[in-house]
Scaffold this motif. Structure first.
Motif, PDB file in Angstrom:
ATOM      1  N   THR A 299       0.857  -1.189   0.000  1.00  0.00           N
ATOM      2  CA  THR A 299       0.000   0.000   0.000  1.00  0.00           C
ATOM      3  C   THR A 299       0.891   1.235   0.000  1.00  0.00           C
ATOM      4  OG1 THR A 299      -1.755  -1.109   1.241  1.00  0.00           O
ATOM      5  CG2 THR A 299      -1.774   1.274   1.265  1.00  0.00           C
TER       6      THR A 299
ATOM      7  N   TYR B 292      -2.792  -0.926  -3.731  1.00  0.00           N
ATOM      8  CA  TYR B 292      -3.741  -0.034  -3.066  1.00  0.00           C
ATOM      9  C   TYR B 292      -3.054   1.288  -2.747  1.00  0.00           C
ATOM     10  CZ  TYR B 292      -6.181  -4.454  -2.391  1.00  0.00           C
ATOM     11  OH  TYR B 292      -6.781  -5.668  -2.598  1.00  0.00           O
TER      12      TYR B 292
ATOM     13  N   GLU C 198      -7.722   1.082  -7.063  1.00  0.00           N
ATOM     14  CA  GLU C 198      -8.095   1.027  -5.648  1.00  0.00           C
ATOM     15  C   GLU C 198      -7.548   2.245  -4.910  1.00  0.00           C
ATOM     16  OE1 GLU C 198     -10.067  -1.094  -4.150  1.00  0.00           O
ATOM     17  OE2 GLU C 198     -10.420  -2.301  -5.949  1.00  0.00           O
TER      18      GLU C 198
ATOM     19  N   THR D 294      -8.415   5.119  -1.888  1.00  0.00           N
ATOM     20  CA  THR D 294      -9.245   5.559  -0.764  1.00  0.00           C
ATOM     21  C   THR D 294      -8.732   6.909  -0.300  1.00  0.00           C
ATOM     22  OG1 THR D 294      -9.656   3.281  -0.046  1.00  0.00           O
ATOM     23  CG2 THR D 294     -10.044   5.019   1.574  1.00  0.00           C
TER      24      THR D 294
ATOM     25  N   TYR E 269      -7.851   2.187   7.999  1.00  0.00           N
ATOM     26  CA  TYR E 269      -7.589   1.740   6.626  1.00  0.00           C
ATOM     27  C   TYR E 269      -6.420   0.761   6.592  1.00  0.00           C
ATOM     28  CZ  TYR E 269      -5.867   1.844   1.834  1.00  0.00           C
ATOM     29  OH  TYR E 269      -5.406   1.486   0.595  1.00  0.00           O
TER      30      TYR E 269
ATOM     31  N   VAL F 186      -6.991  -2.965   5.035  1.00  0.00           N
ATOM     32  CA  VAL F 186      -6.730  -3.108   3.612  1.00  0.00           C
ATOM     33  C   VAL F 186      -6.282  -4.541   3.334  1.00  0.00           C
ATOM     34  CG1 VAL F 186      -4.303  -2.360   3.772  1.00  0.00           C
ATOM     35  CG2 VAL F 186      -5.570  -2.093   1.622  1.00  0.00           C
TER      36      VAL F 186
END
Length: 425
Positions: A117, A146, A182, A184, A214, A218
């Motif tokens: 991420t 992500y 993806e 957020t 998060y 995730v």
């Protein structure tokens, strides 16, 4: 000793990297995350308070938890990649806090290369800027699955929902243009602690997760069998002892997948085939091993296997080639030119290579490909074609981040010139 993949029942581990422009507040966000999640020891807090007093700040400067180099503290910027390890009851974390300055984009490549991420910060007052786009492009190039957009310093724009929504929309559209789906977005104030670990009392219009929520939720791919098995040989072990006069083992770390006793495997680039007869791990015999374990393999046949070779199941062996088509992020100050002679380091194998052509360079503003740029300068992302002196076993980067990536190195002084990923075929 018989083992199985499920025996490795460790708490899930998330590797993530932070990125953003200079003064967007990355180090403060990381410091707030560590502080408010109670991941800072008492002696560290005391050292933080002392360092903050020396800098003339009243409240503890949380950025100092990650900006550990003296030069970083003097300049007020992050220079090196700062790795931090912490845990909550729900997950363990390895955090790479990467620099925001354009000059240190190469460090962001290092930090994001193993990340699952990426947390990209944007100053709410400035919105999406060129370095934001560059960091997103690097994350897309490295296929970070992500991305979390943290719109920071919301307290300086009156916690305005419209400001956050506009930045989130622009960022998300740009990310999707790069193939990052993806995304957020979270509005935060790292300095005040809004939406970092605890929900903000100033933004009742936001109903999504905090940054920590998060990170704790995730998805993380933990199945070692999700990718084809790849075992780069680091060393051939021949102890020449009287108790084991015929011992021959091949030591290394499994980069992906699962290997079992009885598997039919191929040694690349030679193409010779054999069968795994034994697996040694930490002084014990095992029937199965998986990434990222370090092991010693034994094969049924007496083959010529040495450092740089790749052992892989015969049914899923990667392509052997001397013609490489790839996308690279150029990291060195001197430009990369067609005709340059370089070293290509692929896992444990290093070979000589020639830069045949540079077909295109990515334009960050509109994501178009500028054809035939003639060179790649520092921080440029572009496509290259290479010819290697020896064959290599290469996967597309979409298949494996380990065997689908490489470094280009200056043969004269060992400087890293570029990081590259194999294009999908």
């Amino acid at each position: 000793m018989t083992t199985s993949v499920t025996d490795d029942a460790a708490t899930s581990l998330l590797r993530f990297a932070t990125a953003g422009s200079v003064d967007d507040g990355k180090s403060t966000l990381v410091g707030r995350l560590l502080h408010d999640s109670k991941s800072v020891l008492t002696d560290q807090l005391e050292a933080l308070a002392h360092a903050s007093r020396d800098r003339g700040t009243g409240a503890p400067d949380l950025a100092l938890l990650t900006d550990g180099l003296r030069a970083e503290r003097e300049q007020g910027i992050t220079i090196d990649v700062a790795y931090r390890y912490f845990a909550t009851p729900r997950r363990r974390f390895i955090l790479a806090d990467t620099p925001g300055h354009v000059q240190y984009t190469r460090n962001m490549v290092t930090g994001a290369s193993t990340a699952q991420t990426a947390v990209v910060l944007v100053d709410a007052r400035n919105g999406v800027v060129e370095q934001t786009r560059r960091h997103l492009a690097v994350a897309a190039l490295l296929r970070v699955p992500y991305v979390l957009l943290a719109v920071n310093k919301m307290d300086l724009v009156g916690y305005a929902e419209a400001v956050f929504a506009a930045i989130a929309a622009e960022f998300t559209a740009y990310a999707r243009g790069l193939g990052v789906c993806e995304v957020t977005a979270v509005p935060v104030s790292a300095l005040a602690g809004d939406n970092v670990v605890t929900p903000s009392a100033h933004m009742d219009w936001y109903g999504g997760p905090t940054v920590l929520e998060y990170l704790e939720t995730v998805p993380v791919v933990t199945d070692p069998a999700a990718e084809p098995a790849r075992f780069p040989v680091q060393y051939t072990i021949r102890p020449q002892t009287t108790t084991h006069p015929d011992y021959r083992g091949y030591a290394g770390r499994i980069t992906s997948g699962v290997l079992r006793v009885g598997d039919v495997v191929t040694v690349l680039p030679s193409g010779h085939t054999s069968t795994i007869t034994a697996i040694d791990t930490l002084g014990h015999s095992a029937d199965i091993a998986w990434a990222p374990q370090s092991i010693t393999l034994h094969l049924a046949d007496d083959l010529d296997v040495s450092r740089g070779d790749l052992i892989t199941p015969a049914a899923s062996a990667p392509q052997i080639t001397q013609d490489v088509e790839a996308t690279v992020c150029h990291l060195a100050d001197q430009p990369l030119l067609p005709g340059a002679r370089v070293l290509l380091k692929h896992i444990t194998r290093t070979v000589r290579a020639l830069v045949k052509d540079i077909p295109s360079r990515l334009t960050l503003e509109d994501l178009s490909q500028h054809p035939n740029p003639g060179r790649l300068n520092a921080n440029d992302i572009g496509r290259v074609t290479l010819r290697t002196a020896e064959p290599l076993a290469l996967d597309p980067y979409a298949t494996s981040r380990h065997t689908g990536s490489f470094l280009l190195i200056d043969p004269a002084d060992g400087t890293t010139l570029a990081g590259g990923v194999m294009d999908t075929r």
